[in-house]
Design a protein around this motif. Structure first.
Motif, mmCIF file in Angstrom:
data_model
loop_
_atom_site.group_PDB
_atom_site.id
_atom_site.type_symbol
_atom_site.label_atom_id
_atom_site.label_comp_id
_atom_site.label_asym_id
_atom_site.label_seq_id
_atom_site.Cartn_x
_atom_site.Cartn_y
_atom_site.Cartn_z
ATOM 1 N N ASN A 23 16.568 19.289 33.078
ATOM 2 C CA ASN A 23 17.340 18.459 34.000
ATOM 3 C C ASN A 23 17.230 16.984 33.637
ATOM 4 O O ASN A 23 18.190 16.223 33.775
ATOM 5 C CB ASN A 23 16.881 18.701 35.440
ATOM 6 N N ARG A 26 19.557 16.402 30.893
ATOM 7 C CA ARG A 26 20.925 16.378 31.428
ATOM 8 C C ARG A 26 21.239 15.020 32.062
ATOM 9 O O ARG A 26 22.312 14.462 31.851
ATOM 10 C CB ARG A 26 21.087 17.476 32.486
ATOM 11 N N GLU A 27 20.286 14.491 32.831
ATOM 12 C CA GLU A 27 20.557 13.274 33.590
ATOM 13 C C GLU A 27 20.403 11.995 32.761
ATOM 14 O O GLU A 27 21.122 11.020 32.966
ATOM 15 C CB GLU A 27 19.616 13.199 34.807
ATOM 16 N N ARG A 28 19.465 12.010 31.812
ATOM 17 C CA ARG A 28 19.144 10.758 31.116
ATOM 18 C C ARG A 28 19.352 10.801 29.609
ATOM 19 O O ARG A 28 19.123 9.816 28.922
ATOM 20 C CB ARG A 28 17.685 10.373 31.385
#
Length: 406
Positions: A23, A26-28
């Motif tokens: 995750n 995915r986000e950063r």
């Protein structure tokens, strides 16, 4: 990469640490192993081992070298978004929508096919499978590169069994969607009520991003809501959470499809708005709708009413304003029960825009208990009529990425 390894990768992600790393990427991403260790507080060797396993599934990939603060330049990690895909299906009353996205939720292909009148359970399941094959083939995607199928379904859904318990607008019960599609495609299938799916989609990559308490309201042929509390989707004991279309607004109101009288959706759904317009015309009201419908009042649609309202038709503007006021009453009740930070309006009726929204907001300001409740954020869905099908995609991405246990 073969199906077995891809299917196995889902089980791999169930480890909390792997989910956290995935995750984070995915986000950063692009992000280095060192930065992952710093953010997650995991040891560098642990991060290296988990990243190695994720690289083997090919769900992530190494990218060109990043910036160095001295010494060797770090290798950056990013999602392999061009390789893996998700299929989302939205089963409405008249149409089955299908979309294919990458694992970042970017829409690549979209299709809509009519659902035949009087469709059987067997025919509906076959239509869903045909739709998956259609969109897969049109996009030229290999089946082994699709990680799952998310399904948004109107009506009552048992999310644990993957079963459509009751689809009122199709008059069907006990449709084994998950079982059938998993058998057909040998991949993970998740099913959810359309309004709850919409809420999840808005939370993941829409107008609910970063908000822990929100309600998404799907206003189309029916009216439903998806409620997210403390970052988690709320289902209720019997999976009927969010059925606000059957909140009674007027005990002496029109009869609803559920058998009760005066439900919210008898005043605010697309068909009820169209019927209200036809009723006013029969009573002698003047409107351009008479011309637009060529004298056949059964042809009047919500879209037609909106177009007439934009063109200055007073009756159409009044009808949308009235629907907005009734929806405002329902939303005010919802604010008093759930008190969310933000409310998102989606579905076909949301296309009416300010004609409906201004009156909805005014009603909340008149009726909400406190000054802060009166100012509850009300926004239109980022995806409009595609809100539920994007929510269907989010069901699979949640399964893959989420550490929140939605």
């Amino acid at each position: 990469m073969g199906k077995n390894l891809l299917t196995g990768s889902f089980q791999l992600m169930k480890s909390l640490n792997r989910s956290v790393i995935l995750n984070l990427i995915r986000e950063r991403g692009p992000i280095s192993r060192a930065e992952i260790a710093k953010v997650t507080k995991l040891t560098p060797p642990t991060v290296s081992n988990l990243v190695k396993e994720l690289l083997q599934t090919e769900i992530i990939m190494e990218q060109s070298l990043g910036e160095s603060s001295g010494g060797r330049k770090p290798t950056m990690l990013t999602l392999n978004s061009s390789m893996f895909h998700v299929v989302g299906l939205d089963l409405g009353s008249h149409h089955l929508k299908a979309t294919l996205t990458n694992i970042n939720g970017k829409m690549i292909k979209k299709e809509s096919v009519p659902i035949p009148v009087g469709v059987t359970k067997e025919d509906l399941l076959k239509l869903m499978a045909d739709c998956v094959n259609l969109i897969k083939n049109e996009a030229g995607i290999n089946e082994e590169n699709i990680i799952g199928i998310g399904v948004a379904m109107h009506g009552i859904v048992d999310v644990e069994k993957g079963l459509s318990v009751f689809a009122p607008n199709l008059n069907l019960q006990e449709i084994p969607i998950k079982e059938y599609l998993e058998e057909q495609f040998n991949m993970i299938v998740k099913i959810e009520n359309d309004a709850r799916a919409m809420s999840l989609g808005e939370q993941w990559f829409g107008n609910g991003a970063g908000v822990d308490s929100l309600v998404s309201i799907n206003v189309g042929r029916g009216v439903g809501a998806g409620i997210i509390i403390n970052g988690k989707l709320f289902h209720g004991q019997n999976f009927i959470s969010g059925e606000i279309g059957h909140m009674v607004i007027d005990i002496n109101g029109p009869k609803c499809t559920c058998g009760n009288y005066g439900c919210l959706q008898t005043f605010t759904s697309g068909p009820s708005i169209a019927e209200n317009a036809a009723k006013e015309l029969r009573l002698g009201q003047q409107s351009s709708l008479a011309t637009l419908s060529e004298g056949d009042l059964s042809k009047i649609t919500g879209e037609m009413i909106y177009d007439a309202a934009v063109a200055g038709d007073a009756l159409s503007q009044n009808i949308l304003a009235q629907a907005g006021r009734y929806l405002g009453i329902g939303v005010t009740n919802l604010i008093h029960i759930v008190n969310p930070k933000r409310i998102i309006i989606g579905g076909g009726v949301s296309n009416a825009g300010d004609f409906l929204l201004d009156n909805l907001k005014d009603t909340i300001k008149q009726r909400a208990l406190t000054s802060s409740a009166k100012e509850t954020e009300i926004v239109i869905s980022k995806f409009g009529e595609d809100a539920s099908v994007m929510g269907a995609v989010a069901l699979i991405l949640t399964e893959l990425f989420s550490t929140r246990g939605n």
